[in-house]
Design a protein around this motif. Structure first.
Motif, short mmCIF file in Angstrom:
data_model
loop_
_atom_site.label_atom_id
_atom_site.label_comp_id
_atom_site.label_asym_id
_atom_site.label_seq_id
_atom_site.Cartn_x
_atom_site.Cartn_y
_atom_site.Cartn_z
N CYS A 1 0.79 -1.22 0.00
CA CYS A 1 0.00 0.00 0.00
C CYS A 1 0.83 1.28 0.00
N GLY B 1 -7.79 -0.17 -1.70
CA GLY B 1 -8.38 0.37 -0.48
C GLY B 1 -7.79 -0.39 0.69
N SER C 1 -11.60 10.88 2.46
CA SER C 1 -10.90 9.74 1.87
C SER C 1 -11.12 9.67 0.36
N ARG C 2 -12.34 9.88 -0.05
CA ARG C 2 -12.63 9.82 -1.48
C ARG C 2 -11.81 10.87 -2.24
N PHE D 1 -8.11 10.11 -2.63
CA PHE D 1 -7.80 9.13 -3.65
C PHE D 1 -8.17 9.62 -5.05
N LYS E 1 -14.29 4.13 4.79
CA LYS E 1 -13.26 5.01 4.22
C LYS E 1 -12.52 4.31 3.08
N ALA E 2 -12.19 3.04 3.32
CA ALA E 2 -11.44 2.29 2.31
C ALA E 2 -12.28 2.06 1.05
N LEU E 3 -13.60 2.00 1.21
CA LEU E 3 -14.46 1.74 0.05
C LEU E 3 -14.92 3.03 -0.63
N HIS F 1 -13.54 5.24 -2.31
CA HIS F 1 -13.06 5.58 -3.65
C HIS F 1 -13.19 4.43 -4.64
N PRO G 1 -12.39 1.03 -4.72
CA PRO G 1 -11.16 0.31 -5.06
C PRO G 1 -11.44 -1.03 -5.74
N LEU H 1 -9.18 -4.74 -2.08
CA LEU H 1 -9.40 -4.28 -0.71
C LEU H 1 -8.55 -5.11 0.24
N GLU I 1 -3.21 6.90 5.77
CA GLU I 1 -4.08 7.16 4.63
C GLU I 1 -3.39 8.06 3.62
#
Ligand SMILES: Nc1ncnc2c1ncn2[C@@H]1O[C@H](COP(=O)(O)OP(=O)(O)OP(=O)(O)O)[C@@H](O)[C@H]1O
Ligand SMILES: [Mg+2]
Lengths: 308, 253
Positions: A52, A81, A102-103, A106, A147-149, A151, A153, A156, B91
């Motif tokens: 990452c 993500g 977050s979006r 990215f 948050k990870a989702l 944008h 991805p 994951l 992040e």
């Protein structure tokens, strides 16, 4: 199937001189759920952090959908993500604020519709205007996933996604992971709950002391390493095994009421029919029988315990 | 250019200011007002004019600079140190953003804040003493260059610091003394000759001198020199930031 992530010859030596990863080779297929198992300190988080872009590799390469993670970091990272192991959030930010952040980070244009779907899928929609500090631990964990989702991805990473999550929620999370996979997302997760890997993964990798010691299809793994046992409940207690049955390496329970036969599912001739015939010949009668299969947990423990 | 990311970080940083509006805006305004009461009104009334302006008026540019320097540094250093401290930096490091974009967003936000603050202090000052600005464009230029330069320095400190003490040590032990000794409250030519020479080694002298010139046309050193030195500090700060990112110094392990 096509490989979406290829790790080649990857090594990591920390500044302390500790060698956390040694010549890792790993290929993850597009659209699969891959579970990475390993005891504490095996190097799971280190591996994920390198992929990452959080930790620098000491040697080796990583390609994400053909993009080198260093030379072509923008393309590579856009596809990924990450839900890290540690719960780290900006306490005073709101749920909605942080997923929007977050979006944007990215490189995606705002899309309130997508964020709404993600928050709803994670049962966080009614908390969207709450400050993060007011959320429970499990909610925070789900927020990290949101948050990870945020944008959208393609890959994951879930580093111990269900640590500290209640049982019901754990099942919900499995559901979510499966539905993500159904939309084509590749999922790589680490976990200490072997049943989780057993439940969800298509393939399993075991990392131990910085080395990948095994990668296989889950079903294949269970078949190869799995041992089955046939347990017979006898009608009459048996004091001693008849010599005629010595070839089977049977185990007799202490009270003489149970006979256990361990066999390998891999071998050509399992020998159950012959055993039952021979039992009949010697006049031993049984009232019930069942078979048990060793779990992934047993397999895992036997793999990593040897050199502890 | 990942413009969405720059915007997201910038917005986040500005939002942080609003959450801590007391600390970020009001406290500097109060402390500046106190300076005016003490230096401008109480003591200043006994000090003769400096270069044709009253003492209270004379110290305004220096006071603005004092806040601009300390606030630029503390905003920017805190902005990047805090994610390191809480761990949310993961992040940022895993996002498809370039170093240039990270610096642009963090330093941009810190500089914006301190410029706004500088203007608020100017407005506050105008309530206490008569002000005039002879060269407004130059004033803005010095304000901008200084805010950006010291936000960059703050960013460097934030990356370098591995504890709150270090974060506070540099502003407290280096920047504040340099600013006080850099002519915020006096003109360099009021010093004995030896100290005048020593003062020329203080970078802040050039910043304050140039800034004060843009107000009243008074300067300790030539404006061209002030501008050159300010630009030079900016370049040095940029070079250090570039080096940090090139080597990944203290950001990645
Ligand atoms: N920054 C660091 N400096 C030095 N050593 C480190 C650092 N981070 C991790 N390590 C070491 O590297 C090894 C692997 O750590 P890692 O966090 O990857 O393990 P893990 O498999 O994720 O373990 P866990 O299941 O406990 O999360 C450990 O022995 C750890 O002590
Ligand atoms: Mg870990």
């Amino acid at each position: 199937m096509q490989d979406i992530l290829v790790v080649a010859d990857l090594s990591k030596t920390y500044a302390t001189g500790f060698s956390a990863l040694k010549n890792i080779h790993l290929a993850i297929r597009k659209g699969e759920i891959f579970a990475l198992l390993g005891p504490n300190g095996a190097g799971k988080t280190t591996l994920i952090s390198i992929i990452c872009g959080i930790v620098n590799p000491s040697a080796g390469t990583v390609r994400v959908d053909g993009h080198d993670i260093i030379r072509d970091y923008r393309a590579a990272r856009s596809l990924i993500g990450l839900v890290p192991q540690e719960l780290t959030t900006d306490a005073f930010e709101t749920v909605w604020g942080t997923v929007s952040f977050s979006r944007g980070l990215f490189g995606r244009a705002p899309n309130p519709g997508h964020l709404e779907r993600v928050l709803k899928a994670l049962s966080l929609w009614d908390k969207k205007d709450n400050k993060i500090i007011t959320l429970s631990g499990g909610m925070k964990r789900r927020l990290m996933i949101a948050k990870a989702l945020s944008h959208e991805p393609q890959i994951l990473f879930l580093d111990e996604p269900t640590a500290g999550v209640d049982v019901v929620l754990r099942h919900d999370m499995w559901e979510l992971v499966r539905s993500l996979r159904d939309t084509g997302v590749t999922i790589i997760l680490t976990t200490h709950y072997i049943d989780e890997a057993e439940e969800m993964a298509d393939r399993i990798g075991v990392i131990h002391k910085g080395e990948i010691i095994l990668v296989d299809e889950k079903s294949e793994l269970m078949r190869k390493l799995g041992r089955k046992q046939l347990v017979l409940q006898l009608q009459q207690p048996l004091r001693q095994l008849p010599a005629a049955l010595s070839a089977y390496a049977l185990e007799l329970s202490a009270n003489g009421c149970e006979l256990t036969y361990t066999y390998d599912t891999q071998s050509e001739r399992i020998g159950i029919t012959a055993l039952l015939d021979d039992l009949g010949d010697t006049g031993i009668l049984f009232k019930d029988l069942h078979t048990t299969e060793s779990s992934l947990e047993d397999i895992f423990v036997s793999l990593v315990r040897d050199d502890r | 250019m990942n413009i969405h990311a720059v915007r997201a970080i910038y917005k986040f940083e500005m939002a942080r200011t609003w959450r801590t509006v007391m600390q970020s805006i009001i406290s500097p305004v109060i402390s500046t007002s106190l300076y005016f009461v003490v230096f401008g009104a109480a003591i200043g009334s006994r000090i003769p004019e400096v270069g044709g302006v009253s003492y209270g008026t004379f110290i305004v540019p220096g006071l603005v600079m004092l806040s601009l320097l300390t606030q630029s540094i503390s905003n920017a250093s805190f902005g990047i140190y805090f994610p390191k401290f809480t761990g949310t930096i993961y992040e940022l490091l895993s996002a498809p953003v370039s170093y240039v974009e990270i610096v642009l967003a963090y330093v941009g936000a810190a500089a914006t804040k301190s410029i706004v603050l500088g203007l608020i202090i100017l407005a506050t000052a105008a309530l206490f003493v008569p002000l005039r600005i002879d060269h407004p464009l130059w004033m803005i230029l010095f304000l901008l260059l200084t805010a950006v330069t010291f936000s960059l320095i703050g960013f460097i400190i934030g990356i370098w610091a591995d504890g709150f003490e270090k974060l506070q040590a540099v502003p407290l032990l280096i920047i504040t003394p340099l600013t006080f000794l850099g002519g915020s409250f006096y003109s360099i030519d009021m010093l004995p000759p030896l100290w005048q020479t020593v003062a020329l080694f203080n970078p802040v002298v050039y910043l304050i001198s140039g800034f004060r010139w843009s107000f009243y046309g008074l300067s300790d050193v030539s404006v061209a020199l002030s501008l050159t030195m300010t630009a030079f500090f900016l370049l040095v700060a940029l070079a250090i930031v570039a080096w940090i990112f090139k080597t990944g110094y203290r950001l990645k392990i």
